[in-house]
Design a protein around this motif. Structure first.
Motif, mmCIF file in Angstrom:
data_model
loop_
_atom_site.group_PDB
_atom_site.id
_atom_site.type_symbol
_atom_site.label_atom_id
_atom_site.label_comp_id
_atom_site.label_asym_id
_atom_site.label_seq_id
_atom_site.Cartn_x
_atom_site.Cartn_y
_atom_site.Cartn_z
ATOM 1 N N MET A 34 -45.004 0.997 -85.935
ATOM 2 C CA MET A 34 -44.931 1.028 -87.396
ATOM 3 C C MET A 34 -45.965 1.998 -87.964
ATOM 4 S SD MET A 34 -45.478 -2.138 -90.014
ATOM 5 C CE MET A 34 -46.241 -1.784 -91.574
ATOM 6 N N VAL A 35 -45.590 2.643 -89.049
ATOM 7 C CA VAL A 35 -46.531 3.480 -89.799
ATOM 8 C C VAL A 35 -46.619 2.868 -91.189
ATOM 9 C CG1 VAL A 35 -46.992 5.762 -90.741
ATOM 10 C CG2 VAL A 35 -45.985 5.540 -88.468
ATOM 11 N N ALA A 36 -47.826 2.551 -91.627
ATOM 12 C CA ALA A 36 -48.031 1.896 -92.917
ATOM 13 C C ALA A 36 -47.717 2.857 -94.065
ATOM 14 C CB ALA A 36 -49.479 1.408 -93.019
ATOM 15 N N PRO A 37 -47.374 2.302 -95.222
ATOM 16 C CA PRO A 37 -47.158 3.159 -96.403
ATOM 17 C C PRO A 37 -48.402 3.974 -96.715
ATOM 18 C CG PRO A 37 -46.611 0.856 -96.873
ATOM 19 C CD PRO A 37 -47.224 0.893 -95.517
ATOM 20 N N ARG A 38 -48.210 5.164 -97.258
ATOM 21 C CA ARG A 38 -49.352 6.051 -97.490
ATOM 22 C C ARG A 38 -49.835 6.080 -98.931
ATOM 23 N NH1 ARG A 38 -48.539 11.113 -93.404
ATOM 24 N NH2 ARG A 38 -48.569 9.826 -91.546
ATOM 25 N N GLY A 39 -49.170 5.398 -99.809
ATOM 26 C CA GLY A 39 -49.588 5.409 -101.212
ATOM 27 C C GLY A 39 -50.711 4.425 -101.466
ATOM 28 N N LEU A 40 -51.793 4.905 -102.062
ATOM 29 C CA LEU A 40 -52.919 4.053 -102.433
ATOM 30 C C LEU A 40 -53.255 4.276 -103.899
ATOM 31 C CD1 LEU A 40 -55.448 4.643 -99.496
ATOM 32 C CD2 LEU A 40 -53.864 2.744 -99.750
ATOM 33 N N ASN A 41 -53.704 3.217 -104.566
ATOM 34 C CA ASN A 41 -54.194 3.414 -105.927
ATOM 35 C C ASN A 41 -55.660 3.867 -105.859
ATOM 36 O OD1 ASN A 41 -55.978 1.138 -105.846
ATOM 37 N ND2 ASN A 41 -54.257 -0.217 -106.356
ATOM 38 N N GLU A 42 -56.246 4.147 -107.000
ATOM 39 C CA GLU A 42 -57.602 4.695 -107.039
ATOM 40 C C GLU A 42 -58.646 3.751 -106.438
ATOM 41 O OE1 GLU A 42 -60.446 6.350 -110.532
ATOM 42 O OE2 GLU A 42 -58.342 6.951 -110.631
ATOM 43 N N ASP A 43 -58.523 2.462 -106.733
ATOM 44 C CA ASP A 43 -59.470 1.478 -106.178
ATOM 45 C C ASP A 43 -59.350 1.395 -104.660
ATOM 46 O OD1 ASP A 43 -60.450 0.869 -108.688
ATOM 47 O OD2 ASP A 43 -59.139 -0.883 -108.942
ATOM 48 N N GLN A 44 -58.124 1.419 -104.151
ATOM 49 C CA GLN A 44 -57.912 1.381 -102.706
ATOM 50 C C GLN A 44 -58.469 2.630 -102.033
ATOM 51 O OE1 GLN A 44 -53.648 0.785 -102.904
ATOM 52 N NE2 GLN A 44 -53.867 -1.260 -102.014
ATOM 53 N N MET A 45 -58.296 3.784 -102.660
ATOM 54 C CA MET A 45 -58.842 5.022 -102.090
ATOM 55 C C MET A 45 -60.360 4.960 -102.015
ATOM 56 S SD MET A 45 -56.446 8.172 -103.448
ATOM 57 C CE MET A 45 -56.552 7.788 -105.176
ATOM 58 N N GLN A 46 -60.984 4.395 -103.048
ATOM 59 C CA GLN A 46 -62.443 4.268 -103.049
ATOM 60 C C GLN A 46 -62.905 3.298 -101.967
ATOM 61 O OE1 GLN A 46 -64.737 6.090 -104.933
ATOM 62 N NE2 GLN A 46 -66.065 5.177 -103.383
ATOM 63 N N GLU A 47 -62.190 2.194 -101.815
ATOM 64 C CA GLU A 47 -62.533 1.207 -100.787
ATOM 65 C C GLU A 47 -62.442 1.825 -99.384
ATOM 66 O OE1 GLU A 47 -63.912 -2.615 -99.975
ATOM 67 O OE2 GLU A 47 -63.492 -1.775 -101.933
ATOM 68 N N ALA A 48 -61.379 2.581 -99.131
ATOM 69 C CA ALA A 48 -61.207 3.244 -97.833
ATOM 70 C C ALA A 48 -62.290 4.288 -97.612
ATOM 71 C CB ALA A 48 -59.824 3.885 -97.747
ATOM 72 N N SER A 49 -62.629 5.013 -98.653
ATOM 73 C CA SER A 49 -63.694 6.016 -98.552
ATOM 74 C C SER A 49 -65.038 5.361 -98.254
ATOM 75 C CB SER A 49 -63.764 6.814 -99.859
ATOM 76 O OG SER A 49 -64.807 7.738 -99.830
#
Length: 136
Positions: A34-49
């Motif tokens: 499986m490959v997870a969806p690639r769309g993230l919102n701004e908060d999710q992008m910050q959390e991953a960063s």
């Protein structure tokens, strides 16, 4: 707090990779193929960063070798726990002329459009497995 949780996950991932059959560790990374969806919102992008930064800082200072596979497992579990879609990729070197003694393998984690851990030279590796995790 994030630094302590990352250290704990790195210890746990090290024990899993070194002591348990790979089949068990792989099941913790998500669904095979499986490959997870690639769309993230701004908060999710910050959390991953933030996770990428914490992982990078900690791995340089721990007293054991946290291989790319150990880092990928720890990172993926953290991302799943925090409900962020991510995929662990396992790859082998594309250079088929290399003798077996020079065989290279690599693991990396993609969250959204960004490689969180293991991002160095991923284009040099052919993907042989993926494990998608989505904690939603």
């Amino acid at each position: 707090m994030k630094l302590l949780s990352v250290i704990g996950l790195l210890i746990w991932a090290t024990l899993c990779i070194r002591l348990l059959p790979f089949k068990y560790s792989a099941s913790l990374m998500g669904r095979a193929g499986m490959v997870a969806p690639r769309g993230l919102n701004e908060d999710q992008m910050q959390e991953a960063s933030d996770l990428a930064w914490a992982m990078h800082c900690i791995v340089r200072h721990i007293p054991w070798d946290a291989t790319c596979l150990i880092q990928a497992l720890a990172c993926q579990v953290w991302l799943i726990q925090h409900r962020l879609p991510a995929t662990v990729f396992l790859g082998v070197s594309k250079d088929s002329d290399q003798p077996v003694a020079n065989f290279q393998a690599h693991a990396w984690v993609l969250c959204g459009q960004n490689v969180i851990v293991g991002g160095q030279n991923v284009s040099c590796f052919k993907v042989i497995a993926s494990f998608g995790g989505y904690g939603a």
